[in-house]
Design an enzyme around this catalytic site. Structure first.
Site, short mmCIF file in Angstrom:
data_model
loop_
_atom_site.label_atom_id
_atom_site.label_comp_id
_atom_site.label_asym_id
_atom_site.label_seq_id
_atom_site.Cartn_x
_atom_site.Cartn_y
_atom_site.Cartn_z
N LYS A 1 44.72 -61.04 21.93
CA LYS A 1 45.99 -60.93 22.66
C LYS A 1 46.52 -62.30 23.10
CE LYS A 1 46.45 -56.43 22.46
NZ LYS A 1 45.32 -55.97 21.64
C1 LIG Z 1 49.49 -51.27 22.01
C2 LIG Z 1 48.10 -51.35 22.55
N1 LIG Z 1 47.78 -50.65 23.64
C3 LIG Z 1 46.54 -50.70 24.17
C4 LIG Z 1 45.55 -51.47 23.61
C5 LIG Z 1 44.19 -51.46 24.22
O1 LIG Z 1 43.85 -52.73 24.71
P1 LIG Z 1 42.34 -53.04 25.14
O2 LIG Z 1 41.60 -53.43 23.90
O3 LIG Z 1 42.46 -54.17 26.12
O4 LIG Z 1 41.78 -51.82 25.76
C6 LIG Z 1 45.84 -52.23 22.47
C7 LIG Z 1 44.79 -53.06 21.86
O5 LIG Z 1 44.83 -53.45 20.73
C8 LIG Z 1 47.14 -52.18 21.93
O6 LIG Z 1 47.47 -52.88 20.84
#
Ligand SMILES: Cc1ncc(COP(=O)(O)O)c(C=O)c1O
Length: 395
Positions: free
Chosen positions: A193
């Site tokens: 990210k």
């Molecule tokens: C659009 C979206 N929402 C939620 C997430 C979940 O993030 P995390 O890996 O921090 O739980 C991601 C992760 O790739 C994502 O791309």
């Protein structure tokens, strides 16, 4: 006729789709934390939360171990439960949908806007029923969703909004930073990210009650800042008020986050410069559709997603990705829409025809590398590889 052959030599080393930008500051901060003797939730998490709240201009920022936890606890704090429906875009990562299921509610998938690939407000309106409790717009790739229309739709009916801002730090909509547009906003600090803590997430909100609930549920449902019980001023006594979760962030992760947040604006500028170079290089290629922008928004440029015009190419998306890989360029696909995955097909009974825009987009999308430590040569190599693939395979 045999397939055209790429005779130009590829770059010497593989360019990964993403490399996190970790500097000496992050390494020092993590080392200092290890030496401090305080590894889990503690003073650095508090510092990261304060810095993050100030960065987006929100009253509360609650650090968690993922955006998945942030989405889950936000919906939980809104009281989403069995019998409820939550509207989510099909063009997203499964985290957005699975958390709804974990609460015993039903995700209602909706199609995307053909230009931005963000959730389509018209499709939201069509999906709303008396059971709809919340809408979760995803600011895909870092481009804010059409929050003006979405808030109007939700506001008229008293439906809550939880923004999935996993891609959008920093970004803004109508001059307002993502993180203080709506009631609850969820960020991700996963390794790929825009800033990273390895794994991590954050919820921002101005609502004291929701913030308190998320905090409570993030650490076993324990009262009064449970983490403080091991400090000099803390008490051994605690009470469990709810069957909570174990979603807290560690101080090791927060040490990374504090340093990364200081660089968030510079990282974003670097990604913007790469996006501008891609735009300039690809503008004249009629075989590509370039990422949309919105005049009213600042894009975080987490992803640079091109769409192939398959009618003008003799290869499909998988072959295009393969052509780039042969030239040592890594890519990715964001996303395989939820309605194409076996789990959602099986449980929701959805088909590709239910989501014509997302289904068609999925066949065409490719995410190119866009990360702040890319060199000018890296960017040139990506441009060269894309141009070569198109020149060799245009109809
Ligand atoms: C659009 C979206 N929402 C939620 C997430 C979940 O993030 P995390 O890996 O921090 O739980 C991601 C992760 O790739 C994502 O791309």
């Amino acid at each position: 006729m045999s397939a055209p052959v790429d005779r130009r030599s590829p770059r010497a080393h593989y360019l990964p789709f993403h490399v996190p930008a970790i500097g000496d500051e992050e390494i020092q901060a993590v080392t200092d934390t290890l030496r401090s003797g305080w590894l889990t939730t503690g003073p650095r998490v508090k510092q990261f939360e304060a810095d993050f709240a100030a960065f987006v201009g929100a009253r509360h920022a609650i650090a968690l171990n993922s955006a998945t936890a942030a989405l889950h606890l936000s919906l939980e704090a809104l009281g989403v439960g069995p019998g409820d429906e939550v509207v989510v875009p099909t063009m997203t990562f499964t985290a957005t949908g699975e958390v709804v299921v974990h609460l015993g509610a039903t995700p209602v998938l909706v199609d995307c806007d053909p230009d931005t690939m963000n959730i389509d407000p018209v499709a939201i309106e069509a999906a709303i029923t008396p059971r709809t409790k919340a809408i979760v717009p995803v600011h895909l790739a870092g481009l804010p969703s059409d929050m003006g229309r979405i808030r109007a739709i939700a506001g008229r009916r008293g439906i809550a909004i939880v923004e999935d801002a996993a891609h959008s730090l920093p970004a803004s909509y109508a001059g307002v930073p993502v993180g203080r547009i709506g009631e609850l906003t969820c960020f991700s600090f996963y390794a790929t990210k825009t800033i990273t803590t390895g794994e991590g997430g954050m919820v921002t909100t101005d609502n004291d009650e929701r913030a308190a609930r998320i905090r409570l549920m993030s650490l076993h449902g324990i009262s009064h800042d449970g983490w403080k019980r091991y400090t000099a001023t803390g008490s051994w006594f605690y009470e469990v008020h709810e069957a909570g979760y174990k979603d807290n962030m560690t101080d090791l992760a927060a040490a990374l986050g504090i340093e990364q947040l200081k660089k968030a604006a510079a990282f974003r500028d670097a990604r913007l410069r790469i996006a501008e170079r891609y735009d300039a290089a690809f503008n004249s290629l009629s075989e590509l559709v370039l990422p949309a922008r919105r005049a009213d928004s600042e894009h975080a440029w987490h992803l640079y997603v091109i769409r192939l015009d398959l009618d003008r190419l003799a290869i499909d998306r998988a072959q295009f990705i393969d052509a780039l890989r042969q030239r040592n360029i890594g890519t990715s696909v964001h996303f395989i829409p939820l309605h194409l995955h076996p789990y959602y097909r099986r449980t929701l009974g959805v088909t590709p025809a239910d989501f014509p825009i997302a289904s068609a987009a999925y066949e065409r999308i490719v995410s190119l590398p866009i990360f702040p430590t890319m060199t000018d040569d890296d960017v040139e190599d990506v441009i060269d590889a894309v141009r070569t693939a198109i020149e060799l395979h245009r109809r």
